[in-house]
Motif scaffolding. Structure first.
Motif, PDB file in Angstrom:
ATOM      1  N   ASP A  65      -8.699  -8.904  44.313  1.00 19.92           N
ATOM      2  CA  ASP A  65      -9.580  -9.539  45.304  1.00 19.92           C
ATOM      3  C   ASP A  65     -11.031  -9.120  45.083  1.00 19.92           C
ATOM      4  OD1 ASP A  65      -7.350 -10.744  46.394  1.00 19.92           O
ATOM      5  OD2 ASP A  65      -7.218  -9.356  48.097  1.00 19.92           O
ATOM      6  N   TRP A  66     -11.236  -7.835  44.778  1.00 22.81           N
ATOM      7  CA  TRP A  66     -12.594  -7.354  44.537  1.00 22.81           C
ATOM      8  C   TRP A  66     -13.207  -8.026  43.320  1.00 22.81           C
ATOM      9  CZ3 TRP A  66     -16.953  -6.049  46.128  1.00 22.81           C
ATOM     10  CH2 TRP A  66     -17.893  -5.462  45.309  1.00 22.81           C
ATOM     11  N   GLU A  67     -12.436  -8.208  42.264  1.00 23.30           N
ATOM     12  CA  GLU A  67     -12.961  -8.862  41.056  1.00 23.30           C
ATOM     13  C   GLU A  67     -13.403 -10.293  41.362  1.00 23.30           C
ATOM     14  OE1 GLU A  67     -13.839  -7.941  37.864  1.00 23.30           O
ATOM     15  OE2 GLU A  67     -13.683  -6.038  38.908  1.00 23.30           O
ATOM     16  N   ARG A  68     -12.673 -10.976  42.217  1.00 26.83           N
ATOM     17  CA  ARG A  68     -13.053 -12.339  42.618  1.00 26.83           C
ATOM     18  C   ARG A  68     -14.406 -12.305  43.333  1.00 26.83           C
ATOM     19  NH1 ARG A  68     -12.605 -14.271  47.293  1.00 26.83           N
ATOM     20  NH2 ARG A  68     -11.073 -12.757  47.986  1.00 26.83           N
ATOM     21  N   ILE A  69     -14.561 -11.367  44.254  1.00 23.82           N
ATOM     22  CA  ILE A  69     -15.819 -11.219  44.999  1.00 23.82           C
ATOM     23  C   ILE A  69     -16.928 -10.755  44.054  1.00 23.82           C
ATOM     24  CG2 ILE A  69     -16.989  -9.873  46.786  1.00 23.82           C
ATOM     25  CD1 ILE A  69     -14.163  -9.776  48.193  1.00 23.82           C
ATOM     26  N   ARG A  70     -16.623  -9.779  43.243  1.00 18.48           N
ATOM     27  CA  ARG A  70     -17.585  -9.202  42.300  1.00 18.48           C
ATOM     28  C   ARG A  70     -18.150 -10.268  41.363  1.00 18.48           C
ATOM     29  NH1 ARG A  70     -16.770  -7.033  37.215  1.00 18.48           N
ATOM     30  NH2 ARG A  70     -18.290  -5.472  36.614  1.00 18.48           N
ATOM     31  N   GLY A  71     -17.331 -11.233  41.008  1.00 19.77           N
ATOM     32  CA  GLY A  71     -17.763 -12.302  40.117  1.00 19.77           C
ATOM     33  C   GLY A  71     -18.843 -13.191  40.711  1.00 19.77           C
ATOM     34  N   ARG A  72     -18.991 -13.157  42.030  1.00 23.51           N
ATOM     35  CA  ARG A  72     -20.023 -13.967  42.686  1.00 23.51           C
ATOM     36  C   ARG A  72     -21.353 -13.220  42.819  1.00 23.51           C
ATOM     37  NH1 ARG A  72     -15.621 -15.229  46.531  1.00 23.51           N
ATOM     38  NH2 ARG A  72     -16.697 -13.885  48.003  1.00 23.51           N
ATOM     39  N   ILE A  73     -21.362 -11.947  42.499  1.00 27.35           N
ATOM     40  CA  ILE A  73     -22.580 -11.144  42.667  1.00 27.35           C
ATOM     41  C   ILE A  73     -23.750 -11.663  41.821  1.00 27.35           C
ATOM     42  CG2 ILE A  73     -23.603  -8.857  42.281  1.00 27.35           C
ATOM     43  CD1 ILE A  73     -21.004  -7.642  43.385  1.00 27.35           C
ATOM     44  N   PRO A  74     -23.563 -12.019  40.545  1.00 27.94           N
ATOM     45  CA  PRO A  74     -24.719 -12.524  39.779  1.00 27.94           C
ATOM     46  C   PRO A  74     -25.361 -13.756  40.418  1.00 27.94           C
ATOM     47  CG  PRO A  74     -22.958 -11.908  38.282  1.00 27.94           C
ATOM     48  CD  PRO A  74     -22.378 -11.839  39.678  1.00 27.94           C
TER      49      PRO A  74
ATOM     50  N   ALA B  84     -39.687  -6.542  49.554  1.00 30.91           N
ATOM     51  CA  ALA B  84     -39.094  -5.221  49.302  1.00 30.91           C
ATOM     52  C   ALA B  84     -37.643  -5.176  49.763  1.00 30.91           C
ATOM     53  CB  ALA B  84     -39.913  -4.136  50.006  1.00 30.91           C
ATOM     54  N   GLU B  85     -37.339  -5.777  50.894  1.00 33.62           N
ATOM     55  CA  GLU B  85     -35.956  -5.791  51.385  1.00 33.62           C
ATOM     56  C   GLU B  85     -35.050  -6.596  50.454  1.00 33.62           C
ATOM     57  OE1 GLU B  85     -32.443  -5.300  53.294  1.00 33.62           O
ATOM     58  OE2 GLU B  85     -34.260  -4.096  53.452  1.00 33.62           O
ATOM     59  N   LEU B  86     -35.534  -7.731  49.985  1.00 34.54           N
ATOM     60  CA  LEU B  86     -34.742  -8.528  49.043  1.00 34.54           C
ATOM     61  C   LEU B  86     -34.508  -7.760  47.745  1.00 34.54           C
ATOM     62  CD1 LEU B  86     -36.384 -12.026  49.620  1.00 34.54           C
ATOM     63  CD2 LEU B  86     -34.086 -11.307  50.320  1.00 34.54           C
ATOM     64  N   ALA B  87     -35.534  -7.072  47.272  1.00 37.80           N
ATOM     65  CA  ALA B  87     -35.392  -6.271  46.050  1.00 37.80           C
ATOM     66  C   ALA B  87     -34.382  -5.144  46.264  1.00 37.80           C
ATOM     67  CB  ALA B  87     -36.744  -5.704  45.628  1.00 37.80           C
ATOM     68  N   SER B  88     -34.383  -4.552  47.447  1.00 38.33           N
ATOM     69  CA  SER B  88     -33.414  -3.508  47.766  1.00 38.33           C
ATOM     70  C   SER B  88     -31.989  -4.062  47.754  1.00 38.33           C
ATOM     71  CB  SER B  88     -33.744  -2.913  49.136  1.00 38.33           C
ATOM     72  OG  SER B  88     -32.757  -2.006  49.539  1.00 38.33           O
ATOM     73  N   CYS B  89     -31.814  -5.261  48.276  1.00 37.57           N
ATOM     74  CA  CYS B  89     -30.493  -5.907  48.243  1.00 37.57           C
ATOM     75  C   CYS B  89     -30.034  -6.127  46.811  1.00 37.57           C
ATOM     76  CB  CYS B  89     -30.532  -7.239  48.987  1.00 37.57           C
ATOM     77  SG  CYS B  89     -30.702  -7.098  50.769  1.00 37.57           S
ATOM     78  N   ILE B  90     -30.952  -6.567  45.963  1.00 43.94           N
ATOM     79  CA  ILE B  90     -30.614  -6.796  44.560  1.00 43.94           C
ATOM     80  C   ILE B  90     -30.179  -5.491  43.904  1.00 43.94           C
ATOM     81  CG2 ILE B  90     -31.594  -7.367  42.291  1.00 43.94           C
ATOM     82  CD1 ILE B  90     -33.226  -9.560  43.743  1.00 43.94           C
ATOM     83  N   THR B  91     -30.876  -4.414  44.178  1.00 45.20           N
ATOM     84  CA  THR B  91     -30.503  -3.110  43.629  1.00 45.20           C
ATOM     85  C   THR B  91     -29.100  -2.729  44.072  1.00 45.20           C
ATOM     86  OG1 THR B  91     -32.803  -2.373  43.537  1.00 45.20           O
ATOM     87  CG2 THR B  91     -31.106  -0.648  43.581  1.00 45.20           C
ATOM     88  N   ASP B  92     -28.812  -2.887  45.354  1.00 43.62           N
ATOM     89  CA  ASP B  92     -27.477  -2.551  45.864  1.00 43.62           C
ATOM     90  C   ASP B  92     -26.403  -3.438  45.247  1.00 43.62           C
ATOM     91  OD1 ASP B  92     -28.674  -0.604  47.375  1.00 43.62           O
ATOM     92  OD2 ASP B  92     -28.488  -1.677  49.287  1.00 43.62           O
ATOM     93  N   LEU B  93     -26.705  -4.714  45.084  1.00 40.61           N
ATOM     94  CA  LEU B  93     -25.732  -5.614  44.454  1.00 40.61           C
ATOM     95  C   LEU B  93     -25.472  -5.216  43.003  1.00 40.61           C
ATOM     96  CD1 LEU B  93     -26.918  -8.993  45.984  1.00 40.61           C
ATOM     97  CD2 LEU B  93     -24.670  -7.925  46.321  1.00 40.61           C
ATOM     98  N   HIS B  94     -26.526  -4.807  42.290  1.00 39.99           N
ATOM     99  CA  HIS B  94     -26.327  -4.327  40.914  1.00 39.99           C
ATOM    100  C   HIS B  94     -25.405  -3.114  40.895  1.00 39.99           C
ATOM    101  CE1 HIS B  94     -28.772  -6.821  38.317  1.00 39.99           C
ATOM    102  NE2 HIS B  94     -29.762  -6.772  39.180  1.00 39.99           N
ATOM    103  N   LEU B  95     -25.578  -2.211  41.846  1.00 44.23           N
ATOM    104  CA  LEU B  95     -24.713  -1.031  41.908  1.00 44.23           C
ATOM    105  C   LEU B  95     -23.264  -1.433  42.152  1.00 44.23           C
ATOM    106  CD1 LEU B  95     -26.962   1.383  43.988  1.00 44.23           C
ATOM    107  CD2 LEU B  95     -26.414   1.530  41.544  1.00 44.23           C
ATOM    108  N   TRP B  96     -23.044  -2.333  43.077  1.00 44.89           N
ATOM    109  CA  TRP B  96     -21.673  -2.790  43.341  1.00 44.89           C
ATOM    110  C   TRP B  96     -21.097  -3.509  42.124  1.00 44.89           C
ATOM    111  CZ3 TRP B  96     -18.255  -1.466  46.812  1.00 44.89           C
ATOM    112  CH2 TRP B  96     -18.674  -0.922  48.017  1.00 44.89           C
ATOM    113  N   PHE B  97     -21.918  -4.291  41.443  1.00 48.01           N
ATOM    114  CA  PHE B  97     -21.435  -5.051  40.295  1.00 48.01           C
ATOM    115  C   PHE B  97     -21.067  -4.143  39.129  1.00 48.01           C
ATOM    116  CE2 PHE B  97     -21.930  -7.608  36.428  1.00 48.01           C
ATOM    117  CZ  PHE B  97     -21.061  -8.638  36.735  1.00 48.01           C
ATOM    118  N   ARG B  98     -21.854  -3.111  38.897  1.00 53.45           N
ATOM    119  CA  ARG B  98     -21.659  -2.256  37.725  1.00 53.45           C
ATOM    120  C   ARG B  98     -20.668  -1.130  37.943  1.00 53.45           C
ATOM    121  NH1 ARG B  98     -27.835  -2.658  36.534  1.00 53.45           N
ATOM    122  NH2 ARG B  98     -27.796  -4.422  35.119  1.00 53.45           N
TER     123      ARG B  98
END
Length: 104
Positions: free
Chosen positions: A36-45, A79-93
């Protein structure tokens, strides 16, 4: 329920929430959660690209903004959007096991 996925409004995706230790899950439960996580993770990009488009739009608005308080507000939003992107990169990687165990 030993785990669930809850929608994170800020990031725009569902995140895993464990209600027990990782090792308390059966192998089948771990496998299902990771699937399930891989399915969600695939939408992060796609989510990252969406946020990047919002940043570019706000930067373009900022370039023509003469009102200082409005400029500050746009900078804060960027800055908030950039912070979200950073967090999404962490979750993705994050490694599958580590991302689930390490965050909950």
């Amino acid at each position: 329920m030993k785990y669930e996925f809850t929608y994170d409004e800020r990031l725009g995706i569902e995140l895993p929430v464990l209600h027990v230790e990782w090792d308390a899950l059966t192998e089948a439960e771990q496998s299902r959660l990771l699937h399930d996580w891989e399915r969600i993770r695939g939408r992060i990009p796609d989510r990252i690209m969406q946020l990047e488009r919002s940043i570019v739009d706000k930067q373009n608005r900022l370039n023509g903004e003469d009102d200082f308080p409005a400029s500050c507000r746009l900078n804060t939003e960027i800055a908030e959007l950039a912070s979200c992107i950073t967090d999404l990169h962490l979750w993705f990687r994050a490694d599958q096991d580590v991302s689930v165990k390490g965050h909950y």
